[in-house]
Write an enzyme that holds these catalytic residues in place. Structure first.
Site, PDB file in Angstrom:
ATOM      1  N   ARG A 161       0.561  -1.545  -0.158  1.00 49.86           N
ATOM      2  CA  ARG A 161       0.110   0.128   0.082  1.00 49.86           C
ATOM      3  C   ARG A 161       0.468   1.116   0.003  1.00 49.86           C
ATOM      4  NH1 ARG A 161      -2.672  -3.756  -0.723  1.00 49.86           N
ATOM      5  NH2 ARG A 161      -4.638  -4.267   0.144  1.00 49.86           N
ATOM      6  N   SER A 236     -10.553   0.000   4.164  1.00 48.43           N
ATOM      7  CA  SER A 236     -10.214   0.109   5.127  1.00 48.43           C
ATOM      8  C   SER A 236      -8.962   1.548   5.593  1.00 48.43           C
ATOM      9  CB  SER A 236      -8.651  -1.050   4.956  1.00 48.43           C
ATOM     10  OG  SER A 236      -8.755  -2.227   4.667  1.00 48.43           O
ATOM     11  N   GLU A 333      -4.002   3.652   5.995  1.00 48.91           N
ATOM     12  CA  GLU A 333      -3.590   3.551   4.784  1.00 48.91           C
ATOM     13  C   GLU A 333      -4.649   4.634   4.200  1.00 48.91           C
ATOM     14  OE1 GLU A 333      -4.945   0.437   3.261  1.00 48.91           O
ATOM     15  OE2 GLU A 333      -6.048   0.601   1.747  1.00 48.91           O
TER      16      GLU A 333
HETATM   17  C1  LIG Z   1     -15.349   0.563   0.218  1.00 56.01           C
HETATM   18  C2  LIG Z   1     -13.721   0.315  -0.634  1.00 56.01           C
HETATM   19  C3  LIG Z   1     -13.276  -0.625  -0.209  1.00 56.01           C
HETATM   20  C4  LIG Z   1     -11.458  -0.135  -0.413  1.00 56.01           C
HETATM   21  N1  LIG Z   1     -10.897  -1.610  -1.548  1.00 56.01           N
HETATM   22  C5  LIG Z   1      -9.638  -2.135  -1.272  1.00 56.01           C
HETATM   23  C6  LIG Z   1      -8.915  -2.744  -1.428  1.00 56.01           C
HETATM   24  O1  LIG Z   1      -9.545  -3.740  -1.278  1.00 56.01           O
HETATM   25  N2  LIG Z   1      -8.384  -2.100  -1.872  1.00 56.01           N
HETATM   26  C7  LIG Z   1      -6.448  -1.250  -1.970  1.00 56.01           C
HETATM   27  O2  LIG Z   1      -5.830  -1.343  -2.459  1.00 56.01           O
HETATM   28  N3  LIG Z   1      -7.912  -0.029  -1.495  1.00 56.01           N
HETATM   29  C8  LIG Z   1      -8.594  -0.345  -1.615  1.00 56.01           C
HETATM   30  N4  LIG Z   1      -9.738   0.443  -1.208  1.00 56.01           N
HETATM   31  C9  LIG Z   1      -8.795   2.285  -1.181  1.00 56.01           C
HETATM   32  C10 LIG Z   1      -9.327   3.023  -2.442  1.00 56.01           C
HETATM   33  O3  LIG Z   1     -10.387   2.009  -3.166  1.00 56.01           O
HETATM   34  C11 LIG Z   1      -8.100   2.664  -3.360  1.00 56.01           C
HETATM   35  O4  LIG Z   1      -6.877   3.638  -2.701  1.00 56.01           O
HETATM   36  C12 LIG Z   1      -8.022   3.739  -4.423  1.00 56.01           C
HETATM   37  O5  LIG Z   1      -7.174   3.590  -5.500  1.00 56.01           O
HETATM   38  C13 LIG Z   1      -8.235   5.402  -4.770  1.00 56.01           C
HETATM   39  O6  LIG Z   1      -8.440   5.968  -5.948  1.00 56.01           O
HETATM   40  P1  LIG Z   1      -9.407   7.220  -6.110  1.00 56.01           P
HETATM   41  O7  LIG Z   1      -9.128   7.632  -7.218  1.00 56.01           O
HETATM   42  O8  LIG Z   1     -10.420   7.013  -4.989  1.00 56.01           O
HETATM   43  O9  LIG Z   1      -8.435   7.370  -4.933  1.00 56.01           O
HETATM   44  P2  LIG Z   1      -8.165   9.278  -3.874  1.00 56.01           P
HETATM   45  O10 LIG Z   1      -9.101   9.105  -3.124  1.00 56.01           O
HETATM   46  O11 LIG Z   1      -9.202  10.557  -5.179  1.00 56.01           O
HETATM   47  O12 LIG Z   1      -6.748   9.535  -3.751  1.00 56.01           O
HETATM   48  C14 LIG Z   1      -6.057   9.375  -3.234  1.00 56.01           C
HETATM   49  C15 LIG Z   1      -4.996   9.497  -3.428  1.00 56.01           C
HETATM   50  O13 LIG Z   1      -3.949   9.345  -4.707  1.00 56.01           O
HETATM   51  C16 LIG Z   1      -3.727  10.985  -5.099  1.00 56.01           C
HETATM   52  N5  LIG Z   1      -4.017  10.598  -6.127  1.00 56.01           N
HETATM   53  C17 LIG Z   1      -5.332  10.631  -6.862  1.00 56.01           C
HETATM   54  N6  LIG Z   1      -5.175  10.559  -8.672  1.00 56.01           N
HETATM   55  C18 LIG Z   1      -3.764  11.032  -8.943  1.00 56.01           C
HETATM   56  C19 LIG Z   1      -3.390  10.983  -9.819  1.00 56.01           C
HETATM   57  N7  LIG Z   1      -4.013  10.329 -11.363  1.00 56.01           N
HETATM   58  N8  LIG Z   1      -2.347  11.088 -10.079  1.00 56.01           N
HETATM   59  C20 LIG Z   1      -1.264  11.507  -8.360  1.00 56.01           C
HETATM   60  N9  LIG Z   1      -1.766  11.148  -7.403  1.00 56.01           N
HETATM   61  C21 LIG Z   1      -3.497  10.715  -7.094  1.00 56.01           C
HETATM   62  C22 LIG Z   1      -4.507  11.735  -3.790  1.00 56.01           C
HETATM   63  O14 LIG Z   1      -4.089  13.139  -4.272  1.00 56.01           O
HETATM   64  C23 LIG Z   1      -4.794  11.088  -2.562  1.00 56.01           C
HETATM   65  O15 LIG Z   1      -3.248  11.417  -2.243  1.00 56.01           O
HETATM   66  C24 LIG Z   1     -11.603   1.085  -1.228  1.00 56.01           C
HETATM   67  C25 LIG Z   1     -11.277   1.975  -0.653  1.00 56.01           C
HETATM   68  C26 LIG Z   1     -13.619   2.395  -0.211  1.00 56.01           C
HETATM   69  C27 LIG Z   1     -13.970   3.284   0.077  1.00 56.01           C
END
Ligand SMILES: Cc1cc2nc3c(=O)[nH]c(=O)nc-3n(C[C@H](O)[C@H](O)[C@H](O)COP(=O)(O)OP(=O)(O)OC[C@H]3O[C@@H](n4cnc5c(N)ncnc54)[C@H](O)[C@@H]3O)c2cc1C
Length: 337
Positions: A161, A236, A333
């Site tokens: 992660r 998580s 995380e």
């Molecule tokens: C119900 C649920 C279940 C989940 N299950 C998992 C799982 O099984 N495994 C897991 O690993 N994660 C899980 N997650 C966490 C999440 O889905 C991941 O971390 C996902 O990759 C976040 O993507 P996002 O586009 O929403 O990022 P955001 O929340 O929008 O951003 C997260 C971070 O990344 C940065 N960021 C976003 N986009 C970019 C970009 N294009 N370039 C550079 N930086 C960027 C942001 O500034 C921020 O710091 C879960 C979340 C939820 C709500």
């Protein structure tokens, strides 16, 4: 390029926290991204699906929502393909696209919320597969210089992660495309984690295809994890701590049932953070408008109207109580903004 002042971020974060961005812009192309950077408004926060961040106050500067889309086969080999996807693609839609095209490798990562561009940031993982297992390279705009830079797998420094983009490269690059290596035949079917095998059995499947695995994982995840559309959460909240084996052995003196996974040569182990939190009595506990989800202690939820500070305070109360009980300090995380 349209930059909006004082924009509500409630629709843009799965925790459902009500804060505002000083300025907000949605970019559909790399050209748009260069345009918004020219505005000079700083600092810049890149936003994907908002499913891995907790806003604790209004956000200064400029929030850029990455909606740069597109999926294409970049190269075809005998047994594999390289597929390039835009950073603003919805991750799960991308996984479904790979499954529909019978390209193997991403199926165990079905139904993870968020975007393709954020997936390398924390090297998303689930059910025995991590993003790094299918990663080839990514392209990003350096937000200080405006230059486009390509990152190899080595340069991304993926960990559990974790990656370069969660550390030294934090808030410096906007990832606008990611290239993956996927199998065209002889797919590796990995059903050894969690309840995948059991779910396939219940579904009457003994020779699963990648589509069967994807469907089983969607079924399992939907039954276990709260849907952010119904109850605010970020999945998580904490990482599973990795500790020396003697720490586990100490815990086992009073709790012989303590679950763990060996890492590498077995000198270190990973202990499920959810179990540690549950042992401290937090599972299902509500504090004001926030709480620890009743079916999975690792997930913090917003019951409605919670502030980011409230969720953060709960997270740190949990961290302190786990440390007091077990001497292990949990690490969030989720990105706390
Ligand atoms: C119900 C649920 C279940 C989940 N299950 C998992 C799982 O099984 N495994 C897991 O690993 N994660 C899980 N997650 C966490 C999440 O889905 C991941 O971390 C996902 O990759 C976040 O993507 P996002 O586009 O929403 O990022 P955001 O929340 O929008 O951003 C997260 C971070 O990344 C940065 N960021 C976003 N986009 C970019 C970009 N294009 N370039 C550079 N930086 C960027 C942001 O500034 C921020 O710091 C879960 C979340 C939820 C709500």
């Amino acid at each position: 390029m349209n930059i909006q002042p004082a924009t509500a971020l409630l629709p843009y974060n799965t925790f459902g926290i009500e804060v505002r961005a000083d300025h907000f812009a949605e970019v559909l192309t790399v050209h748009d991204l260069h345009d918004v950077l020219k505005s000079g408004i700083r600092p810049v926060l890149i936003l994907g699906g908002g499913s891995n961040l907790l806003f604790t106050s209004d956000v200064p500067g400029l929030v850029v929502k990455n909606s740069i889309r597109g999926i294409r086969v970049a190269r075809t080999f005998k047994n594999k393909v390289w597929v390039e996807a835009g950073g603003g693609e919805v991750w799960h839609d991308f996984v479904l696209w790979t499954v529909q095209n019978d390209f193997g490798g991403a199926q165990n990562l079905s139904l993870i919320p968020g975007t393709v561009g954020a997936a390398p940031v924390q090297n998303i993982g689930a059910y025995g597969v991590e993003l790094k297992d299918l990663f080839v390279s990514l392209r990003a705009v350096d937000m200080e210089t405006g230059r486009i830079r390509q990152f190899s797998k080595k340069e991304c420094r993926f960990g559990y992660r974790d990656s370069f983009f969660k550390r030294e490269g934090k808030n410096r690059y906007c990832i606008f495309s990611v290239t993956f290596s996927l199998t065209r035949s002889n797919h590796r079917i990995n059903v050894s984690y969690g309840d995948i095998r059991k779910t396939l059995e219940v579904n009457g499947i003994d020779q699963p295809s990648i589509a069967d695995v994807s469907r089983a994982i969607i079924q399992i995840r939907s039954s276990k994890l709260p849907d952010p559309a119904r109850i605010g959460n970020c999945g998580s909240f904490f990482k599973n701590p990795e500790v020396p084996k003697f720490v586990l052995e100490n815990i086992q003196k009073t709790r012989p049932e303590a679950p763990f996974y060996n890492i590498g040569d077995g000198a270190r182990v990973k202990i499920p953070a959810g179990w540690l939190i549950e042992q401290c009595g937090w599972k299902g506990k509500r504090v004001g408008n926030t709480g620890c989800y009743e079916r999975q202690a690792l997930v913090l939820v917003n019951y409605g109207g919670a502030t980011g500070e409230e969720v953060k305070n709960l997270a740190f109360a949990i961290i302190d109580s786990v440390e007091k009980e077990f001497g292990i300090r949990l690490e969030p995380e989720v990105n706390i903004i």
